[in-house]
Design an enzyme around this catalytic site. Structure first.
Site, PDB file in Angstrom:
ATOM      1  N   GLU A 168       0.789  -1.231   0.000  1.00 57.88           N
ATOM      2  CA  GLU A 168       0.000   0.000   0.000  1.00 57.88           C
ATOM      3  C   GLU A 168       0.822   1.284   0.000  1.00 57.88           C
ATOM      4  O   GLU A 168       0.915   1.985   1.014  1.00 57.88           O
ATOM      5  CB  GLU A 168      -0.961   0.004   1.194  1.00 57.88           C
ATOM      6  N   GLU A 352      -6.266  -7.958  -0.012  1.00 60.05           N
ATOM      7  CA  GLU A 352      -6.872  -7.725   1.308  1.00 60.05           C
ATOM      8  C   GLU A 352      -8.328  -7.334   1.113  1.00 60.05           C
ATOM      9  O   GLU A 352      -8.633  -6.509   0.239  1.00 60.05           O
ATOM     10  CB  GLU A 352      -6.198  -6.578   2.078  1.00 60.05           C
TER      11      GLU A 352
HETATM   12  C1  FCB Z   1      -4.940  -2.094   5.353  1.00 57.19           C
HETATM   13  C2  FCB Z   1      -3.600  -2.509   5.912  1.00 57.19           C
HETATM   14  C3  FCB Z   1      -3.680  -3.527   7.004  1.00 57.19           C
HETATM   15  C4  FCB Z   1      -4.865  -3.290   7.929  1.00 57.19           C
HETATM   16  C5  FCB Z   1      -6.112  -3.124   7.113  1.00 57.19           C
HETATM   17  C6  FCB Z   1      -7.361  -2.978   7.949  1.00 57.19           C
HETATM   18  O1  FCB Z   1      -4.842  -0.826   4.801  1.00 57.19           O
HETATM   19  O2  FCB Z   1      -2.786  -3.030   4.899  1.00 57.19           O
HETATM   20  O3  FCB Z   1      -2.469  -3.527   7.695  1.00 57.19           O
HETATM   21  O4  FCB Z   1      -4.603  -2.219   8.722  1.00 57.19           O
HETATM   22  O5  FCB Z   1      -5.978  -2.025   6.275  1.00 57.19           O
END
Ligand code: FCB
Length: 441
Positions: A168, A352
């Protein structure tokens, strides 16, 4: 139960769970060096309750139990990260052998259980010694990160299934240097612009190192948000475009089109490092896949004051424990847009996706039906994209375990496994059982 099962997805579609080192391992163990998250958390007002990652889920000592949980959920792949300060406590120079051994045991433990290791080299815990030198605002970080890549991948690069340099880039750069709510907690547009460019430069150098080691299946992981104007006005449309620009298009543009959005240059241009154009071939070199992290959408309104002249507005949709609106269609739209405008024929992964719920254990069970519904709704959008021919090849849920949610501390529970942060006992939630069943079918 989930509505969708493995058999609803194309053959070979991979299911996995994601975690990150600082959020689960326990950074006070095993000779890890200090990171900027330790000092950020030690500064009053930055993190709810002043909590830090000293112990976290104690994954450092409970790794085998956690890997068994992954195996028993029938996951194909596990996305973890390697802590820079655990491997190189000062960020450069002397290696902490115990740290490197830990990641080797992790990779071997996954392989023994038939799970593919998906490594991320950096998920935010910058060694303090490098933060002292300006961290991501200092161009030299690209070289430091390349050296760290070399140290880690010389050891585990022959056995990982995939690798991505940085989790990210938006969070590393913007959230941490402009919004100031993640370490190092800066609020400075010049530092932000530099970090935005350097994080991509470091990505490029790291990919080069891994190619040099003969590694394959290398990617980039971006968090994307679906930005929506607050109303039908021209001003709201412009503000939304700017938000989408610095959130999504800047990083995707650099990584996949070797360019930054022209419409951001009035705000960012004066603060970018000189001769940034010269780095674009390195930044935009070919990768083998792209990961999308997706959680929510954002309503955007114009605002007075300095660039970027906008603000986020609370929306009307139902929200998770951390106040994020639930908007599954955004995931479909972003997969389509990234495929068509940026990544073209390379595979996409949802690296994610998940939600925070206020979960508790009762009678040995955690009934997190809301999370089951969230996963179902988002999986349905992934399936739609796959059915339409978008090359999305896998889905990872965030997260395996409840963990340290950065500036929000330990209250938000994102796991499919509940963690009691006093006893450190793990209790699989209903969502864990639902996934485990769905992945057998
Ligand atoms: C993302 C992150 C992870 C966690 C989630 C909820 O942005 O990569 O570490 O904090 O959000």
């Amino acid at each position: 139960m989930l509505d969708l099962n493995r058999s609803d997805f194309p053959d070979g579609f991979l299911f996995g769970a994601s975690t990150s080192s600082y959020q689960i391992e326990g950074h006070s163990f095993g000779g890890a060096g200090k990171t900027h998250w330790d000092t950020f958390a030690a500064t009053p007002g930055n993190v709810v309750g002043g909590q830090n990652g000293d112990i976290a889920c104690d994954h450092y000592h409970r790794m085998d139990e956690d890997l068994d949980l992954l195996r028993d959920a029938n996951f194909d792949v596990y996305r973890f990260s390697t802590s820079w300060a655990r491997v190189l406590p000062e960020g450069r120079g002397k290696v902490n052998a115990e740290g490197l051994d830990f990641y080797e045991r992790l990779v071997d433990g996954l392989l023994e259980r038939g799970i593919k290791p998906a490594a991320t080299l950096y998920h935010w815990e910058l060694p303090s010694a490098l933060a002292d030198l300006g961290g991501w605002a200092n161009r030299d970080i690209a070289g430091w990160f390349a050296d760290f890549t070399q140290v880690v991948m010389e050891r585990i690069g022959d056995r990982v299934w995939s690798a991505a340099p940085i989790n990210e880039p938006w969070c590393v750069a913007w959230m941490s240097h402009f919004s100031g709510n993640h370490a190092p907690g800066l609020r400075d547009v010049r530092a932000t612009a530099r970090a935005m460019h350097h994080v991509l430069l470091a990505h490029g150098r790291s990919i080069e190192v891994m190619r040099g080691l003969g590694m394959e299946n290398l990617g980039a992981v971006c968090n994307l948000e679906y930005a929506v104007p607050v109303d039908g006005s021209e001003a709201a449309a412009k503000a939304t475009r700017t938000y989408d620009g610095f959130y999504n298009r800047f990083f995707l543009g650099g990584l996949f089109n070797k360019s930054y959005p022209e419409d951001l240059m009035d705000g960012l241009g004066p603060h970018l490092p000189e001769k940034w154009h010269d780095d674009m071939d390195l930044i935009g070199q070919k990768v083998d896949w792209c990961g999308l992290n997706y959680y929510t959408r954002k309503l955007i309104a114009p605002a007075e004051g300095p660039w970027p002249h906008l603000e986020e507005v609370t929306g009307p949709l139902s929200k998770t424990q951390v106040g994020w609106e639930i908007y599954p269609d955004g995931l479909y739209h972003l997969l389509k847009r990234v495929h068509e405008g940026y990544t073209r024929d390379i595979p996409l992964y949802v690296t994610e996706n998940g939600m925070a719920c206020d979960d508790s254990v009762s009678g040995g069970e955690v009934k997190d039906q809301k999370r089951v519904d969230y996963l179902d709704a988002h999986l349905a959008r992934v399936k739609r994209a796959a059915d339409e021919g978008i090359p999305v090849k896998g889905y990872f849920t965030w997260s395996l375990l409840d963990n340290y949610e950065w500036n929000l501390g330990y209250a938000p529970r994102f796991g499919i496994v509940h963690v009691d942060f006093k006893s450190l006992k793990r209790t699989p939630k209903a969502s864990y059982h639902a996934l485990s069943t769905a992945l057998q079918r």
